[in-house]
Enzyme design. Structure first.
Site, PDB file in Angstrom:
ATOM      1  N   LYS A  53       0.801  -1.251   0.026  1.00 38.56           N
ATOM      2  CA  LYS A  53       0.045   0.132  -0.193  1.00 38.56           C
ATOM      3  C   LYS A  53       0.848   1.249   0.025  1.00 38.56           C
ATOM      4  O   LYS A  53       2.054   1.283   0.325  1.00 38.56           O
ATOM      5  CB  LYS A  53      -0.982  -0.132   1.254  1.00 38.56           C
ATOM      6  CG  LYS A  53      -1.872  -1.255   1.232  1.00 38.56           C
ATOM      7  CD  LYS A  53      -3.018  -1.119   2.404  1.00 38.56           C
ATOM      8  CE  LYS A  53      -3.783  -2.132   2.323  1.00 38.56           C
ATOM      9  NZ  LYS A  53      -5.123  -2.119   3.052  1.00 38.56           N
ATOM     10  N   TYR A  83     -12.167  -2.124  -3.556  1.00 39.99           N
ATOM     11  CA  TYR A  83     -12.971  -2.342  -2.291  1.00 39.99           C
ATOM     12  C   TYR A  83     -14.338  -2.013  -2.228  1.00 39.99           C
ATOM     13  O   TYR A  83     -14.856  -1.830  -1.243  1.00 39.99           O
ATOM     14  CB  TYR A  83     -12.058  -1.365  -1.393  1.00 39.99           C
ATOM     15  CG  TYR A  83     -10.911  -1.736  -0.688  1.00 39.99           C
ATOM     16  CD1 TYR A  83     -10.781  -2.780   0.186  1.00 39.99           C
ATOM     17  CD2 TYR A  83      -9.704  -0.872  -0.826  1.00 39.99           C
ATOM     18  CE1 TYR A  83      -9.601  -3.151   0.387  1.00 39.99           C
ATOM     19  CE2 TYR A  83      -8.352  -1.264  -0.595  1.00 39.99           C
ATOM     20  CZ  TYR A  83      -8.368  -2.502   0.122  1.00 39.99           C
ATOM     21  OH  TYR A  83      -7.293  -3.219   0.648  1.00 39.99           O
ATOM     22  N   ASN A  96      -2.152   0.426   6.800  1.00 47.66           N
ATOM     23  CA  ASN A  96      -1.731  -0.809   7.219  1.00 47.66           C
ATOM     24  C   ASN A  96      -0.724  -1.710   6.281  1.00 47.66           C
ATOM     25  O   ASN A  96      -0.852  -2.952   6.225  1.00 47.66           O
ATOM     26  CB  ASN A  96      -2.890  -1.530   7.809  1.00 47.66           C
ATOM     27  CG  ASN A  96      -3.833  -2.072   6.748  1.00 47.66           C
ATOM     28  OD1 ASN A  96      -3.658  -1.719   5.485  1.00 47.66           O
ATOM     29  ND2 ASN A  96      -4.932  -2.665   7.118  1.00 47.66           N
ATOM     30  N   HIS A 130      -2.257  -5.538   1.607  1.00 48.45           N
ATOM     31  CA  HIS A 130      -3.309  -6.250   1.431  1.00 48.45           C
ATOM     32  C   HIS A 130      -3.174  -7.502   0.819  1.00 48.45           C
ATOM     33  O   HIS A 130      -2.285  -8.004   0.186  1.00 48.45           O
ATOM     34  CB  HIS A 130      -4.211  -5.559   0.320  1.00 48.45           C
ATOM     35  CG  HIS A 130      -5.255  -6.511  -0.483  1.00 48.45           C
ATOM     36  ND1 HIS A 130      -6.638  -6.599   0.502  1.00 48.45           N
ATOM     37  CD2 HIS A 130      -5.266  -7.276  -1.507  1.00 48.45           C
ATOM     38  CE1 HIS A 130      -7.567  -7.583  -0.249  1.00 48.45           C
ATOM     39  NE2 HIS A 130      -6.546  -8.014  -1.434  1.00 48.45           N
ATOM     40  N   GLU A 158      -9.276 -10.740  -7.726  1.00 50.33           N
ATOM     41  CA  GLU A 158      -8.568  -9.815  -7.611  1.00 50.33           C
ATOM     42  C   GLU A 158      -7.056  -9.800  -8.443  1.00 50.33           C
ATOM     43  O   GLU A 158      -6.727  -8.837  -9.156  1.00 50.33           O
ATOM     44  CB  GLU A 158      -7.907  -9.572  -6.161  1.00 50.33           C
ATOM     45  CG  GLU A 158      -9.161  -9.380  -5.278  1.00 50.33           C
ATOM     46  CD  GLU A 158      -8.814  -9.337  -3.698  1.00 50.33           C
ATOM     47  OE1 GLU A 158      -9.851  -9.126  -2.912  1.00 50.33           O
ATOM     48  OE2 GLU A 158      -7.801  -9.790  -3.432  1.00 50.33           O
TER      49      GLU A 158
HETATM   50  P1  ATP Z   1      -7.111  -5.878   3.210  1.00 51.73           P
HETATM   51  O1  ATP Z   1      -8.516  -6.079   2.453  1.00 51.73           O
HETATM   52  O2  ATP Z   1      -6.557  -4.491   3.020  1.00 51.73           O
HETATM   53  O3  ATP Z   1      -6.297  -6.966   3.037  1.00 51.73           O
HETATM   54  P2  ATP Z   1      -8.277  -6.721   5.814  1.00 51.73           P
HETATM   55  O4  ATP Z   1      -8.704  -8.011   4.782  1.00 51.73           O
HETATM   56  O5  ATP Z   1      -7.184  -7.141   6.993  1.00 51.73           O
HETATM   57  O6  ATP Z   1      -7.398  -5.910   4.949  1.00 51.73           O
HETATM   58  P3  ATP Z   1     -10.677  -5.686   5.578  1.00 51.73           P
HETATM   59  O7  ATP Z   1     -11.864  -5.821   6.357  1.00 51.73           O
HETATM   60  O8  ATP Z   1     -10.916  -6.312   4.293  1.00 51.73           O
HETATM   61  O9  ATP Z   1      -9.342  -5.896   6.288  1.00 51.73           O
HETATM   62  O10 ATP Z   1     -10.882  -4.221   5.279  1.00 51.73           O
HETATM   63  C1  ATP Z   1      -9.967  -3.530   4.269  1.00 51.73           C
HETATM   64  C2  ATP Z   1      -9.435  -2.355   4.533  1.00 51.73           C
HETATM   65  O11 ATP Z   1     -10.216  -1.329   5.370  1.00 51.73           O
HETATM   66  C3  ATP Z   1      -8.430  -2.381   5.768  1.00 51.73           C
HETATM   67  O12 ATP Z   1      -7.249  -3.132   5.148  1.00 51.73           O
HETATM   68  C4  ATP Z   1      -8.133  -1.072   6.249  1.00 51.73           C
HETATM   69  O13 ATP Z   1      -7.108  -0.500   5.780  1.00 51.73           O
HETATM   70  C5  ATP Z   1      -9.436  -0.537   6.245  1.00 51.73           C
HETATM   71  N1  ATP Z   1     -10.303  -0.790   7.237  1.00 51.73           N
HETATM   72  C6  ATP Z   1     -10.853  -2.017   7.923  1.00 51.73           C
HETATM   73  N2  ATP Z   1     -11.691  -1.681   9.063  1.00 51.73           N
HETATM   74  C7  ATP Z   1     -11.463  -0.372   9.207  1.00 51.73           C
HETATM   75  C8  ATP Z   1     -11.918   0.492  10.136  1.00 51.73           C
HETATM   76  N3  ATP Z   1     -12.724   0.047  11.259  1.00 51.73           N
HETATM   77  N4  ATP Z   1     -11.720   1.769  10.197  1.00 51.73           N
HETATM   78  C9  ATP Z   1     -10.713   2.318   9.268  1.00 51.73           C
HETATM   79  N5  ATP Z   1     -10.315   1.380   8.103  1.00 51.73           N
HETATM   80  C10 ATP Z   1     -10.893   0.298   8.258  1.00 51.73           C
HETATM   81 MG    MG Z   2      -9.772  -7.700   3.294  1.00 52.41          MG
END
Ligand code: ATP
Ligand code: MG
Length: 140
Positions: free
Chosen positions: A11, A51, A114, A117, A128
């Site tokens: 990211k 997303y 973070n 992904h 994806e």
């Molecule tokens: P990713 O899909 O990016 O790999 P993930 O699968 O661990 O991450 P998801 O639940 O799919 O988490 O959420 C996608 C992204 O949205 C997260 O990586 C994070 O950057 C953001 N995100 C998720 N939950 C929150 C939240 N409560 N507040 C802010 N941002 C969030």
């Molecule tokens: Mg995810």
């Protein structure tokens, strides 16, 4: 467990801090192979589509803004049990909850910024990968 492919994004928080190599060293040390790779600037439409599953969530707008705030590195990773293994190497979404030794514990700045992904299931991995790579772009 069979050999799988998963989709990875390094990211903007990580590309800005010049951490691409350090993140990929952790991926390779875990036994995953990078079999497709490209550095790209996501458009707003691409980030929104990627997303889309979170479109109704309150953080969707900020997430799209963050993902378009700088270049990302899109990758295809291959290995035994690659989808679950990469999720393990990434660590929890919120870096405050990520286990020691994971990419997010080492590098993530916040729950938005973070660092990485990773796909969460075989169906999403296939979708994806297809959003960013053709078969010819992936060399195992
Ligand atoms: P990713 O899909 O990016 O790999 P993930 O699968 O661990 O991450 P998801 O639940 O799919 O988490 O959420 C996608 C992204 O949205 C997260 O990586 C994070 O950057 C953001 N995100 C998720 N939950 C929150 C939240 N409560 N507040 C802010 N941002 C969030
Ligand atoms: Mg995810």
């Amino acid at each position: 467990m069979a050999v799988q492919r998963t989709f990875s994004i390094i990211k903007p928080d990580a590309t800005k801090r010049n951490l691409t190599g350090k993140v990929n060293a952790m991926i390779e040390d875990a036994g995953l192979r990078i079999v497709g790779q490209r550095r790209v600037q996501l458009s707003e439409d691409q980030a929104k589509k990627f997303y889309e599953v979170h479109a109704e969530r309150p953080f969707y707008g900020d997430l799209v803004k963050f993902m378009t705030s700088g270049p990302v590195v899109v990758q295809v990773l291959e290995g035994e049990n690659a989808i679950a293994k990469y999720r393990e190497v990434m660590g929890a979404t919120n870096p405050a909850e990520a286990d020691a030794g994971t990419i997010r514990a080492a590098f993530a700045e916040s729950i938005d910024a973070n660092t990485v992904h990773g796909s969460d299931a075989p169906e999403t991995a296939a979708e994806e990968i297809a959003q960013f790579f053709t078969d010819a772009d992936i060399v195992g």
